[in-house]
Scaffold this active site. Sequence first.
Site, PDB file in Angstrom:
ATOM      1  N   SER A 770       0.839  -1.189   0.000  1.00  0.00           N
ATOM      2  CA  SER A 770       0.000   0.000   0.000  1.00  0.00           C
ATOM      3  C   SER A 770       0.880   1.248   0.000  1.00  0.00           C
ATOM      4  CB  SER A 770      -0.945  -0.046   1.199  1.00  0.00           C
ATOM      5  OG  SER A 770      -1.980   0.875   1.067  1.00  0.00           O
ATOM      6  N   ASP A 858      -9.254  -5.317  -5.373  1.00  0.00           N
ATOM      7  CA  ASP A 858      -8.845  -4.207  -4.516  1.00  0.00           C
ATOM      8  C   ASP A 858      -9.550  -2.928  -4.954  1.00  0.00           C
ATOM      9  OD1 ASP A 858      -7.587  -2.396  -2.891  1.00  0.00           O
ATOM     10  OD2 ASP A 858      -5.549  -2.968  -3.449  1.00  0.00           O
ATOM     11  N   HIS A 890      -7.626  -5.611  -1.016  1.00  0.00           N
ATOM     12  CA  HIS A 890      -6.421  -4.871  -0.652  1.00  0.00           C
ATOM     13  C   HIS A 890      -5.545  -5.621   0.345  1.00  0.00           C
ATOM     14  CE1 HIS A 890      -3.974  -1.296  -0.566  1.00  0.00           C
ATOM     15  NE2 HIS A 890      -4.088  -1.193   0.744  1.00  0.00           N
TER      16      HIS A 890
END
Length: 1817
Positions: A770, A858, A890
Amino acid sequence: MAVWDAEDLAALQGPGGPQLPPARRCKYLYSVPPPAPCPAATPLVPQVLPSLEEVAGLYRELSQHPELSTACLGPDVTTQYGGKYCSLYTGTGTGTGWGARRAPWVLTPSPRPHAEWSQRDLARAETIKSCRQYLVFHDGTSIVYAGPAGTCCEIKDECVPPPCPASPRPRGRGADVGTWGPSPRLLSCESPSGALKAVLRKTAGKEKKKQFLEVWDQNRKVKSIDLTALDKHGSVYDDDQFGCLAWSHSETHLLYVAEKKRPKAESFFQSKAPEQDRSTDEDMACPEKPDAPLKGEQFVYREDWGETLSTCSVPVLCVLDIEGSSVSVLEGVPEHVSPGQAFWSPEDTGVVFVGWWHEPFRLGLRHCTNRRSALFYVDLTGGDCELLSDDTKAVWSPRLSPDRCRIAYLENSALGPHQQCSRLLMYDWYTEQTRTVLEAVPRQAWGSFPGIYCSALPALCWAADSRRLVLDTAQRSQQVRGRGAWGHVAGPWRGPAGLCPPAPRTCAPQGSWSVLTIDRDILVAKFSTPSCPPTLRVAVLPSAGQEAQVQWVCLQDAPPVPSISWSIRTLQPPPEQENPQYGEQRRRQGSRPSLLSPDPASTTPAGGLDFDAILLRPSEGPTAQKPPLVVIPHGESSPPSPPAALAVPARCHRAACPSQGDPTPSSLPGGCCTQPCCAAWASPCCWVSGGGVGARHPAVPAGSGAGGRRFLTPSRPVNYRGSLGFGQDSVNSLLGNVGTQDVRDVQLCVERVLQEELLDSSRVALVGGSHGGFLACHLIGQFPDTYHACVVRNPVVNIASMATTTDIPDWCLTETGLPYVPAALPDPAQWAEMLQKSPIRYVDRVRTPVLLLLGEDDLRVPPKQGLEYYRALKTRGVPTRLLWYPGNNHALAGIEAEADGFMNIVQWLLEHLRVQGSRCQLPAPRSPPGCAQGSGAGTAPSRAACTCLGTLPRCGAADGSGPARRQSGPMALGRRWGTESPGEPAEGLQSHPGSCYRELSRFPAITRAALGAAGGGQAFLLYTGELGLARPRRSRHGRALTSPSRRVQPARPAPPAAPALQPALQPAACRRRPRCQPGSAQRRDPPPVGLAAGLWDGTGRCGRAPGCSLPAARRLLSQDSPSGQRRAVLARCPLQGHEVLEVTRVPGDGWGGEVGAAGTVCPCSAPSLAQVWDGGGRSHGVDLTALGKHGRVYTEGPFACLAWSRSETRLLYVAERSQPRPPKPSPWLVPGAAGPAEEEEEEEEEQGEQFVHREDWGETLSTCSVPVLCVLDIEGSSVSVLEGVPEHVSPGQALWSPEDTGVVFVGWWHEPFRLGLSACSNRRSGIFHLEVASRRCGEHWGDQGVPGPRCPRGTDPAPAELLSAQPRAARSPRLSPDGRRLLYLEGAVGGPHRQCLQLRMLTWQTRQTVTVLDVVQEPTGGAPTPAHQCPAVLAAFTGIYATELPPRCWAADSRRALLGTPQRSRTDLLLVDTEAATVTNLTAGSPEGCWELLTIQWDLLVATCSAPHRPPRLVVAELPPLGQELSLRWVTVEDAPTVPGITWKTLMVRPPCGGQSSAPRGTQPFEALLLSPPGSKAPHPLVVCPHGGPHAVFDARWRPSMAALCRLGFAVLLVNYRGSLGFGQASIESLLSRVGEQDVADTQLAVEQALHSEPLDPRRLALLAGSHGAFIALHLLAREPKRYQACALRNPVSNLPALLGTSDIPDWRYVSLGLPYSFERVPRAEDVATMLQRSPIAQAHRVQTPVLLCVGARDRRVSPTQALELYRVLRARGVPARLLWYPEGGHALAGTETEADVFGNCARWFLQHLRQPRHSP
């Protein structure tokens, strides 16, 4: 606090339970000293594990450590001696309603409560849960004895409950029975008295899942209510954001949250039984009954709440009356909020809940504590709703005190960072006053309260006195999911008191604490460190003011993992890196705190912001080598942690870990809105994420490999400035500084640790997820010499493009330091700023090998981000690999994804860190402007020998029609045209578009035709249907497929002589034959019109034909042999899905028939699909799937082909390359899981390859990746895959060379990566010849067509010969009948996607190529008069624009060829003399505006023609001799009636001189087609339609939707602006660099001319367009906001730069603006600014017209996020907008059901908004 040793516990706890009296046990417990640091297990620590099997073993070993998530306490029990004890339960089923709890001092016999432990079962590939019970003896002030009471047992078939407040579970209660049943439980809750228990379950029904709410009393189930059958709402929410299940205090009602019931919807064309006094044509009328389905509403878009909450849209509060078994939905909730986290108010007078604002649209809510929300109270008596908190803040997690007087809750500022330092507030129920208990802490002073950073308060957090509450939160780097480095007690009138006071680090245990529950002042918590798994602890909460004296007792210990040491280090940036906004510069310049200093207070000067890092490393032996270093910047918003096993390079992966029952927590890509890496244990699942901030367990300790060896690598999780736990100033300091401050902090930490620790600076790796992946990509770009391997998971690489695709667009602006306003429009300067802070900017400098792991689902960081980075690296030659995980979001938290990701990450690090100094040797990187060069240790690679002991595998990356003179066909089913007088058409606008569309859509569209020889040679059989090689269209959604045949009588003998047709012979020549034909013609038949089962002829009788053996609905491809005696049919088995190729003897006569719906079987089909027929009708079938030589056969698109050899012994086709056989589940992890040995090497399973990303060819070609050429030997029933095709090309459109010695095919270049190929004739490609008769390699064929022996291994295959010029785009090869000439199309590479093409011809023997027809820049002779209004004369040739040549295009003389191509606003048939290089237009002057050649055989032409007012009709003609082509006469075989009343004309529009360009091309004329409705009532409203493309054309063909609009009373203007096809190459190129200007001006000019010359109403104008046409329409709405009254758009282009990372044709974004494109190009700030200035979204604030948006969810060309962004902007500004979402729709929104629904909704939209003028012109 004491950490017990496992041996001590064993001595105290015997096999039979407690062995010592409580008093002695208590004394002994308190005498246990803290354990000493664990020594190294062995004196020598090997640097690598010998093999991946040992790594897998280590993963298995450490996966066995369970994770504790929930716990609850039972009631106190008083013994006969006066002592008290209670039961502690660890397990599932502890969730209760919000705020519900048991009376604290009821002394009844206690059940044995439980708590939940979760563990990964790798063999089953699932997470298992278990429970265990404990006894806790206490005296009210301290714990006397605590220990387990029984063993663990697994809890099966249980869903994870949300973290609701827990309550005890009595012994022997029937709820246990419900717990262990097969129906998964979603929520459970005990009543306040503990006598009843409510359980929400789900079961799988026949049609859909059902939800039941059960009520248990003691040992019996007293109620089981089917909530689904009551039909009061949708699914009950069981998430931890909205979900709740709460008992009323009277225990008569239950409160929960569910999805709002949606009204039933149905298609506009749904068939119903006729009703009296009601017209069936009233399609658009509103339903009379309240429950009647709504027409056309089934695809209306409904917003959701983003990542992990995609099924949550409109929650409602529901109350179940237990006695009456009735459910009611509470009214009074404000319409602008979504309720959740609800509980009953005191006295049950109402409901308290949190309401989140969802207007103007919803943003992602998971892990976003900054969403505007407030606390509300709904009075059940009056229905009034009262606001209890500030409605400008973000409020969540309310908790009711035991005395029901106070409500504690958390509060943040709305917007801003997604996670912040929170305020703790308390609302007094009776005084109605709100107090702030704890304020946000600007900056944490060492040893003081750090502030609150938790995502929720513990479910049970109140002490028994209702004055204090317990919570856990982060303190710098000590934290877990519970946010607990400390526990804190907060009183309503005083500050916090620490339960774990800040003692000196030498005596206080470092690690992470998490509060599980508190009941009757008994605290239950868990504690862990990076080297020690979680331990369960219990304590009695001391009285007020004495909290620091708390004494913890360990209930469930876990032995620490040896060989790992860890420490927390504090760093402070140098003066030049200080953030001047937060703190003054340090007074002592140059002072630098040591990483080895244990107390930062002694070395850190006041004033600056500091940060932490956690160093995990193996305990070294005396001879150990320097270990490599893995650096992990965090990035997630779920709890943070460092990888203890990041002391294991195999451990350097960490995903968002489950916590409090949440198995798949989402994460944010933000830094300042995330939490720090904390000193907590990380389970193996955490390794997968690559170190995202949020792993609840930081890292995993090293485990044992085979032979006791361990692979240990130090890791360095970094909590840079912006992490949680350091004060709000630290959080705010990162805003506007992402990509600089956080990057510098991580690099500073790396440089310091390399200087001060014995680590190998030549082996440094990065792991991040991320925002951590964002930092990792920055670091390898800014400091390329420091890092030698990199792993990123769902990384943020381009903030600008992410802003339009993520569920949290506010994050992109906030973190960049820009303000976020929902109604704001994209600003070029802001987008440039976001791009400047993105790591994609530094991609040119990257040399580090990169592994990417992406989740397909995601919604937070869309996978397009990682794909963009992957392609950029691959183009530059950087070693890169991409793993693609379907079904994962995600967090990548699926068990299979975690395990596979872990093993691939380990493999990647071992490969790139095992050899010191092994680097990718690339040219020196280019430095972006203003970019500092990388610095730091480890810049000089070492050449030390590899210490890896093992060898790693290489990483790869329905109606018949009657005779022609009788009006028949679909029109005969409805109202005949004669029933309405031509002079009396409907006046004004009609209100029945469904009827018009249904009527006009029944005209069949002929797609293919073929000719066969009839008996005696006196006639030809004409078959119409899917007999060619073009893209078949299967029966779907009730589409009827018909296949009539016609006998065409020639005037002279059969072929090869060319016949001369006579019109007088037409009736006799066109009679039907009662036979069934496996071909098809198509018509649109809106569902659910019934289809006949089986095959039928024109008379309605079912017929049989020899050779019709397969269910025709499954037919994919078919092709007749050169002699016309045999037919090959590719079909798919309806049961097994296998692909079967059948060879059939073609019968001597034709047949017609309709193909039944999917699933119907032809009556003449034999039971077996593999059949062999002899000469009297025998066929031969081969199951291609069973042979296993390749994947699926390509049946559509540019690659598909099915070609007979001239000897008719072999068939050539294209299929997907066979992929390695997928291994068994969890191949890495299951001992002994290897399958049986295979006989051939090719059959070997490849472990770890099942998730490797495989590129495809974009829109409509998503299943096409690596095509291969395949040959079927018919006699031997064997299939061979041809070798020798160059590896850098993908083959397709193949055919046999003369004499069957080789194969000619088109090869498309696919390196460095694939771009979208559909409708793109500019992709680099060539014509290749592959010799297959050579014996040099592969299987070959001898003279008899028998496969020969395989060439020896290692022998190179025969190379393919390139026949066409390069670099060019060649396609559509067609070999002449004599085999001497090869004709093909060729164009330029790059530039416009569609352009004017060359017609090239290759002489086969000499290999000489000539240009037959060249590119036409500007047509000569000027613009002709519209053809249907002038005599039949030769029009000026404008060039070739066809995407392909007809499959049969050569005349019998092998000199002339025919093709159809756009010519201005028509599509004409052209005859080309290849020797004289001349062209003749055969259809110029005809009244029809569109001609399409179906086939030519034996000089007999078969074609179809249509016009805007006339459906297609089938015609034939005999090709005259050379030089006499103009004498050609067409004979109608199948006619179609003209739609009465509709007229059309071609308008020629000339741009004014002195316009945008002084060049001649700037004033070229263009055309528009005007369709006028029937009737004398004028003026008519006008619908303006600019086409998409933009390089496409509206030719004068039949379009049912446009004809239907005319029948409704609308005039339709189809605009072919400059840049359209058919007007010369100069016209096409004139649009380049002028999109959004020239095309918009041309469209408006055409509108003005039509309004000036025709009887049209200027006050009632509408726009209807798609793709680039919608781009033009949006510009028109912004330029003239009061001109148009309605607009309907399909998949619109609204934001050009946002398409760079989301479209399959990113090159068009550059080319359209006149910018050069190359594969290496990445977006620059100036490019983004230019694109945004040309985008309609930048002017959306001027739009006032109501807009309807129709969006395909699977559109790969124009991402659906384009329409979503526009929809949100329009809604935020109050513009009427409606969005239709088609889940299976692509860019074309094709499919009968989709097309019908789109038309119905567009027609309704226009009827609604154009009945009365909205504006004056």
